[in-house]
Write a protein that holds these residues in place. Structure first.
Motif, PDB file in Angstrom:
ATOM      1  N   LEU A  69      -0.110  -3.000  -0.393  1.00  0.00           N
ATOM      2  CA  LEU A  69      -0.075  -2.455  -1.750  1.00  0.00           C
ATOM      3  C   LEU A  69      -0.631  -1.036  -1.752  1.00  0.00           C
ATOM      4  CD1 LEU A  69      -1.251  -5.545  -3.852  1.00  0.00           C
ATOM      5  CD2 LEU A  69       1.003  -4.416  -3.958  1.00  0.00           C
ATOM      6  N   ASP A  70      -1.685  -0.847  -0.986  1.00  0.00           N
ATOM      7  CA  ASP A  70      -2.343   0.460  -0.914  1.00  0.00           C
ATOM      8  C   ASP A  70      -1.400   1.484  -0.274  1.00  0.00           C
ATOM      9  OD1 ASP A  70      -4.518   2.280  -1.137  1.00  0.00           O
ATOM     10  OD2 ASP A  70      -4.823   2.028   1.042  1.00  0.00           O
ATOM     11  N   TRP A  71      -0.760   1.079   0.826  1.00  0.00           N
ATOM     12  CA  TRP A  71       0.188   1.985   1.499  1.00  0.00           C
ATOM     13  C   TRP A  71       1.305   2.427   0.544  1.00  0.00           C
ATOM     14  CZ3 TRP A  71       1.224  -1.018   6.723  1.00  0.00           C
ATOM     15  CH2 TRP A  71       0.110  -0.850   7.578  1.00  0.00           C
ATOM     16  N   LEU A  72       1.768   1.430  -0.257  1.00  0.00           N
ATOM     17  CA  LEU A  72       2.918   1.717  -1.108  1.00  0.00           C
ATOM     18  C   LEU A  72       2.510   2.299  -2.457  1.00  0.00           C
ATOM     19  CD1 LEU A  72       5.050  -1.503  -0.403  1.00  0.00           C
ATOM     20  CD2 LEU A  72       5.207   0.741   0.683  1.00  0.00           C
ATOM     21  N   GLY A  73       1.223   2.194  -2.774  1.00  0.00           N
ATOM     22  CA  GLY A  73       0.746   2.698  -4.067  1.00  0.00           C
ATOM     23  C   GLY A  73       1.207   1.828  -5.222  1.00  0.00           C
ATOM     24  N   LEU A  74       1.324   0.520  -4.979  1.00  0.00           N
ATOM     25  CA  LEU A  74       1.823  -0.382  -6.014  1.00  0.00           C
ATOM     26  C   LEU A  74       0.718  -1.320  -6.500  1.00  0.00           C
ATOM     27  CD1 LEU A  74       5.249  -1.392  -4.395  1.00  0.00           C
ATOM     28  CD2 LEU A  74       4.875   0.181  -6.309  1.00  0.00           C
ATOM     29  N   GLN A  75       0.873  -1.837  -7.740  1.00  0.00           N
ATOM     30  CA  GLN A  75      -0.046  -2.827  -8.280  1.00  0.00           C
ATOM     31  C   GLN A  75       0.507  -4.215  -8.001  1.00  0.00           C
ATOM     32  OE1 GLN A  75      -3.037  -2.019  -9.692  1.00  0.00           O
ATOM     33  NE2 GLN A  75      -2.443   0.087  -9.080  1.00  0.00           N
ATOM     34  N   ARG A  76      -0.376  -5.125  -7.663  1.00  0.00           N
ATOM     35  CA  ARG A  76       0.045  -6.474  -7.311  1.00  0.00           C
ATOM     36  C   ARG A  76       0.891  -7.105  -8.424  1.00  0.00           C
ATOM     37  NH1 ARG A  76      -2.297  -9.540  -3.374  1.00  0.00           N
ATOM     38  NH2 ARG A  76      -4.058  -8.117  -3.392  1.00  0.00           N
ATOM     39  N   LEU A 112       7.706   5.521   3.880  1.00  0.00           N
ATOM     40  CA  LEU A 112       6.789   5.013   4.893  1.00  0.00           C
ATOM     41  C   LEU A 112       7.582   4.296   5.978  1.00  0.00           C
ATOM     42  CD1 LEU A 112       3.843   4.368   5.812  1.00  0.00           C
ATOM     43  CD2 LEU A 112       4.069   2.216   4.533  1.00  0.00           C
ATOM     44  N   PRO A 113       7.678   4.890   7.146  1.00  0.00           N
ATOM     45  CA  PRO A 113       8.357   4.200   8.241  1.00  0.00           C
ATOM     46  C   PRO A 113       7.502   3.027   8.706  1.00  0.00           C
ATOM     47  CG  PRO A 113       8.100   6.558   8.693  1.00  0.00           C
ATOM     48  CD  PRO A 113       7.198   6.216   7.547  1.00  0.00           C
ATOM     49  N   VAL A 114       8.137   1.867   8.863  1.00  0.00           N
ATOM     50  CA  VAL A 114       7.389   0.685   9.297  1.00  0.00           C
ATOM     51  C   VAL A 114       8.160  -0.056  10.380  1.00  0.00           C
ATOM     52  CG1 VAL A 114       6.098   0.271   7.165  1.00  0.00           C
ATOM     53  CG2 VAL A 114       8.442  -0.601   7.383  1.00  0.00           C
ATOM     54  N   LEU A 115       7.401  -0.801  11.140  1.00  0.00           N
ATOM     55  CA  LEU A 115       8.021  -1.757  12.064  1.00  0.00           C
ATOM     56  C   LEU A 115       7.775  -3.134  11.485  1.00  0.00           C
ATOM     57  CD1 LEU A 115       7.084  -0.334  15.571  1.00  0.00           C
ATOM     58  CD2 LEU A 115       9.343  -0.484  14.530  1.00  0.00           C
ATOM     59  N   THR A 128       7.467   4.588  -1.283  1.00  0.00           N
ATOM     60  CA  THR A 128       6.133   4.535  -1.869  1.00  0.00           C
ATOM     61  C   THR A 128       6.226   4.967  -3.328  1.00  0.00           C
ATOM     62  OG1 THR A 128       5.631   6.786  -1.197  1.00  0.00           O
ATOM     63  CG2 THR A 128       5.070   5.060   0.360  1.00  0.00           C
ATOM     64  N   ALA A 129       5.191   4.595  -4.102  1.00  0.00           N
ATOM     65  CA  ALA A 129       5.226   4.834  -5.543  1.00  0.00           C
ATOM     66  C   ALA A 129       5.342   6.317  -5.865  1.00  0.00           C
ATOM     67  CB  ALA A 129       3.970   4.242  -6.192  1.00  0.00           C
ATOM     68  N   ASP A 130       4.817   7.158  -4.981  1.00  0.00           N
ATOM     69  CA  ASP A 130       4.856   8.594  -5.270  1.00  0.00           C
ATOM     70  C   ASP A 130       6.146   9.252  -4.766  1.00  0.00           C
ATOM     71  OD1 ASP A 130       4.544   8.573  -2.589  1.00  0.00           O
ATOM     72  OD2 ASP A 130       2.586   9.584  -2.547  1.00  0.00           O
ATOM     73  N   GLY A 131       7.105   8.427  -4.427  1.00  0.00           N
ATOM     74  CA  GLY A 131       8.397   8.989  -4.018  1.00  0.00           C
ATOM     75  C   GLY A 131       8.496   9.263  -2.531  1.00  0.00           C
ATOM     76  N   LEU A 173       9.881 -20.409   3.380  1.00  0.00           N
ATOM     77  CA  LEU A 173       9.547 -19.041   2.993  1.00  0.00           C
ATOM     78  C   LEU A 173       9.573 -18.136   4.220  1.00  0.00           C
ATOM     79  CD1 LEU A 173       6.344 -18.573   3.972  1.00  0.00           C
ATOM     80  CD2 LEU A 173       5.953 -20.074   2.001  1.00  0.00           C
ATOM     81  N   ILE A 174       9.481 -16.866   3.943  1.00  0.00           N
ATOM     82  CA  ILE A 174       9.528 -15.878   5.021  1.00  0.00           C
ATOM     83  C   ILE A 174       8.197 -15.127   5.071  1.00  0.00           C
ATOM     84  CG2 ILE A 174      10.672 -13.791   5.884  1.00  0.00           C
ATOM     85  CD1 ILE A 174      13.141 -14.686   4.178  1.00  0.00           C
ATOM     86  N   ARG A 175       7.599 -15.133   6.253  1.00  0.00           N
ATOM     87  CA  ARG A 175       6.355 -14.379   6.434  1.00  0.00           C
ATOM     88  C   ARG A 175       6.676 -13.086   7.181  1.00  0.00           C
ATOM     89  NH1 ARG A 175       3.359 -19.763   8.526  1.00  0.00           N
ATOM     90  NH2 ARG A 175       2.349 -20.400   6.569  1.00  0.00           N
ATOM     91  N   THR A 176       6.121 -12.024   6.666  1.00  0.00           N
ATOM     92  CA  THR A 176       6.461 -10.725   7.238  1.00  0.00           C
ATOM     93  C   THR A 176       5.201  -9.907   7.490  1.00  0.00           C
ATOM     94  OG1 THR A 176       8.585 -10.700   6.089  1.00  0.00           O
ATOM     95  CG2 THR A 176       7.720  -8.568   6.804  1.00  0.00           C
ATOM     96  N   THR A 177       5.137  -9.284   8.658  1.00  0.00           N
ATOM     97  CA  THR A 177       4.068  -8.302   8.898  1.00  0.00           C
ATOM     98  C   THR A 177       4.709  -6.938   9.078  1.00  0.00           C
ATOM     99  OG1 THR A 177       4.140  -8.727  11.262  1.00  0.00           O
ATOM    100  CG2 THR A 177       2.488  -9.916  10.015  1.00  0.00           C
ATOM    101  N   LEU A 178       3.977  -5.917   8.605  1.00  0.00           N
ATOM    102  CA  LEU A 178       4.512  -4.561   8.668  1.00  0.00           C
ATOM    103  C   LEU A 178       3.463  -3.632   9.268  1.00  0.00           C
ATOM    104  CD1 LEU A 178       5.084  -5.881   5.528  1.00  0.00           C
ATOM    105  CD2 LEU A 178       6.873  -4.145   5.716  1.00  0.00           C
TER     106      LEU A 178
END
Lengths: 448, 267
Positions: free
Chosen positions: A59-66, A116-119, A110-113, A134-139
């Protein structure tokens, strides 16, 4: 430090207290805390992609609220359009089929436009019946890695581009070389044809006379200025000539051509040597000097008349400024046939030409040559030239000789000059056969 | 030319059953159909294949020129049909293959007698009064991403597609990254797919057609299915309660059921 080693390590009490405190702190790091604050993003979705759980790090990386994410967004909604398309066409199908995917490179919004490159690695959790739940994902943040990959990619593209350009340049150069080669071949072919029009391809067989010829072209790319010919005048007599026009190249070739055909025509009209050269002089003078472009040649023109009965050949020749003919006598000595006073042909409106005569006895050979032979360099500069005396000595050494023997010896001499032979050189040898019969007339053969 | 080998043709189901040809879209290969093939193969002769450039096809048969237009892919379909001497088969095309099927049915009407379009889109880019779901800029971004290899990168660098220990039946044969297409080939397919405009082509369809769309599809949004349905008179539109662009994976039973319903309606 591993706690199992604690007993065997008699280290200080304060140190032990510090280590315990560290472990205690670790133990108080709850699973929840680990999940939320892990150094990677965690995400769990329903099978349709709806986000059910997301950790604070992501959430912090993306700048989003839960609250704006959980239950509201799908995983694909977090991706860039390119990432979304890749997710739909590759990621989701693979995950469905295999239940697991690792290390896929995607980009998130990200929220600020920003991006974010992720693996991304994902795994499907299955229920007790094997049904997907369900699907579990790590980034993992792959900004640095992506930047490096982009750099690698950019370099590869640059290298590829450079390679393509080099290849293109090579192809163009090859094409240019091929065209140049084609042009050069075509020119060489044309020059060869032209050159053949300046000297006969082969000498005609003359009853009662042996002949040999040699032509050295100093350059394959430049038309030479030396010429010679041998042709019948009437039933008994044959005309021959050998000469050297001024200059080289196309202009010299044109002059040579004019000279050759003028002499041929003149000889048929009146084979007297001085008359033929006078005609040539008039023609060349009219064509060149009179027009302000003086061009000339040196030339020996002659008539030879073999006599079957005696085996002798009578030679009558005139010279216009040409080096004297040389006769290799049967007795082993050699004579020049001087024609003093003959002028260059074509310079003056009228010019005197000196005529001389000799008789070639069986085994005797007359040699005509151009100054490529006598002016060949024998030293580093043009101060050291082969010269008339050396030629005379050479001829004396080889006399007597048939025309072919003489030409063979002289060819060897020319080769010995190497780079010193820097001009075209023509050699023509006429000789009375040692045994006086002719191959072309079997009736003349002596009985065996 | 060995078309069966070139297009990695597989056949299942009864020899005398009506023939159904399943065609994959941009992305993976014929494995996309593996969850619906068993259901269909009970009654139907099921043909699956890979387009040249995808999956287990013969990559040496690929050419930039041929596969830079949907007609090139349609030629693959027609050639597979001819190789198997199919007569009025039912062609089931997923995603861009739905449009490839339109072209193939037009080119070889005697070979293809009906169409099933799974998550079709005749035009991905929004146009005046038409909503394809993407702006031209979006598609440019996808293509730029693919051009610069962003997305194919990891697949190229280290194929990450693993077998699934929980479901060994999906195991070994899947391990060799059937979605990891040669990036250069994938770029051409992506460009051909996402820049295509088949809106005029769908109007020429004259065979019985089923349009099968998903309730939630990020690539072919609702409205696009209705557009295709409206463009083909007499077509049937079925909306699956499925998420994503690949209902044959996310809702295989419902997908197979809808296809079988349609096949039955044809007889």
């Amino acid at each position: 430090m591993c706690r199992a080693n604690e007993e065997s390590e008699p280290s200080g009490a304060e140190h032990e207290v510090g280590t315990d405190a560290a472990f205690t702190a670790l133990l108080e790091d709850s699973a929840e805390e680990l999940y939320e604050s892990a150094p990677c993003g965690y995400l769990s979705t329903l099978m349709d992609g709806t986000i059910a759980k997301i950790n604070a790090t992501l959430l912090d990386w993306l700048g989003l609220q839960r609250a704006a994410v959980v239950g509201c967004m799908r995983f694909a909604d977090l991706l860039t359009v390119g990432g979304k398309l890749y997710h739909e066409t590759h990621f989701a199908p693979l995950l469905r089929m295999q239940g697991e995917l690792r290390g896929i490179a995607l980009e998130m919004k990200t929220a600020d436009g920003g991006r974010l490159p992720v693996l991304v690695s994902s795994m499907v959790k299955h229920g007790s019946e094997g049904e997907p739940l369900l699907i579990r994902t790590t980034l993992f943040d792959a900004s640095d890695r992506r930047a490096y990959e982009e750099e690698l990619l950019r370099r590869r593209q640059e290298a590829e581009q450079a390679r393509a350009e080099a290849e293109r340049a090579r192809t163009e150069a090859e094409e240019a070389r091929r065209q140049a080669e084609t042009g050069r071949t075509r020119l060489a072919d044309a020059l060869a044809v032209l050159q053949q029009s300046l000297v006969p391809a082969f000498l005609p067989a003359v009853p009662g006379l042996e002949t040999a010829v040699y032509y050295h072209a100093a350059s394959a790319e430049h038309l030479g200025g030396d010429f010679y010919d041998l042709f019948p005048v009437d039933g008994k007599r044959w005309a021959f000539f050998l000469g050297d026009v001024c200059g080289k190249g196309p202009q010299a070739a044109a002059l040579t051509s004019l000279t050759r055909y003028t002499l041929r025509t003149a000889a048929l009209h009146d084979p007297e040597p001085a008359t033929a050269l006078t005609t040539l002089n008039a023609v060349l003078h009219e064509r060149y000097a009179a027009g302000g472009d003086p061009r000339y040649c040196t030339c020996i023109f002659g008539i030879v008349e073999p006599t079957a009965e005696t085996g002798h050949a009578t030679v009558r020749l005139a010279s216009g400024g040409h080096p004297p003919a040389l006769v290799l006598r049967a007795d082993g000595h050699a004579d020049f046939l001087p024609t003093p006073g003959g002028l260059l042909v074509g310079i003056l409106p009228t010019a005197p030409f000196v005529t001389t005569e000799t008789i070639l006895a069986p085994g005797e050979t007359m040699l005509l040559y151009t100054d490529g032979l006598t002016e060949a360099r024998t030293g580093p500069t043009r101060d050291h030239l082969y010269g008339d005396d050396a030629l005379h000595a050479f001829a004396t050494t080889h006399a007597p000789a048939t025309p072919q023997q003489a030409i063979t010896a002289l060819t060897g001499l020319l080769e010995s000059f190497g780079d010193g032979l820097d001009d075209d050189t023509a050699l023509l040898a006429l000789g009375a056969p040692t045994t006086h019969h002719t191959r072309t007339d079997p009736a003349m053969n002596p009985p065996r | 030319m060995d078309v069966r080998r070139r297009n990695n043709v597989s056949i299942a189901g009864p020899v005398d059953g009506p023939v159904v040809v399943l065609a994959h879209g941009f992305g993976c290969d014929q494995n996309m159909w593996r969850l619906v093939v068993p259901a269909l193969a009970q009654q139907y002769r099921v043909v699956t294949f890979d387009y040249v450039g995808s999956g287990g096809s013969d990559l040496s048969a690929w050419s930039h020129e041929r596969y830079s237009s949907l007609e090139g892919y349609a030629s693959d379909v027609v050639e597979v049909c001819e190789e198997l001497d199919l007569k009025r088969a039912v062609f089931v095309g997923h995603s861009v293959s739905a449009m490839i099927g339109v072209l193939a049915a037009r080119a070889a009407p005697e070979r293809i007698g009906a169409l099933v379009m799974v998550a079709p889109s005749p035009r991905y880019i929004n146009d005046d009064g038409y909503r394809g779901g993407f702006s031209a800029q979006d598609i440019d971004e996808l293509l730029a991403s693919l051009e610069s290899n962003y997305l194919g990168w990891s697949a190229t660098m280290a194929p990450v597609i693993m077998g699934n220990p929980q479901r060994p039946e999906l195991g070994q044969e899947l391990t060799n990254s059937f979605c990891a297409t040669d990036p250069d080939i994938a770029r051409v397919f992506a460009r051909t797919t996402f820049l295509s405009d088949s809106r005029e082509d769908v109007r020429t369809v004259s065979v019985p057609t089923l349009v099968l769309e998903c309730a939630q599809d990020a690539i072919a949004p609702r409205g696009v299915g209705a557009y295709v349905h409206a463009a083909i008179p007499g077509s049937r539109l079925v909306t699956l309660d499925a998420t994503g662009h690949c209902p044959q994976l996310s809702a295989p039973e419902a997908t197979a059921e809808a296809i079988v319903d349609f096949l039955r309606s044809l007889t």
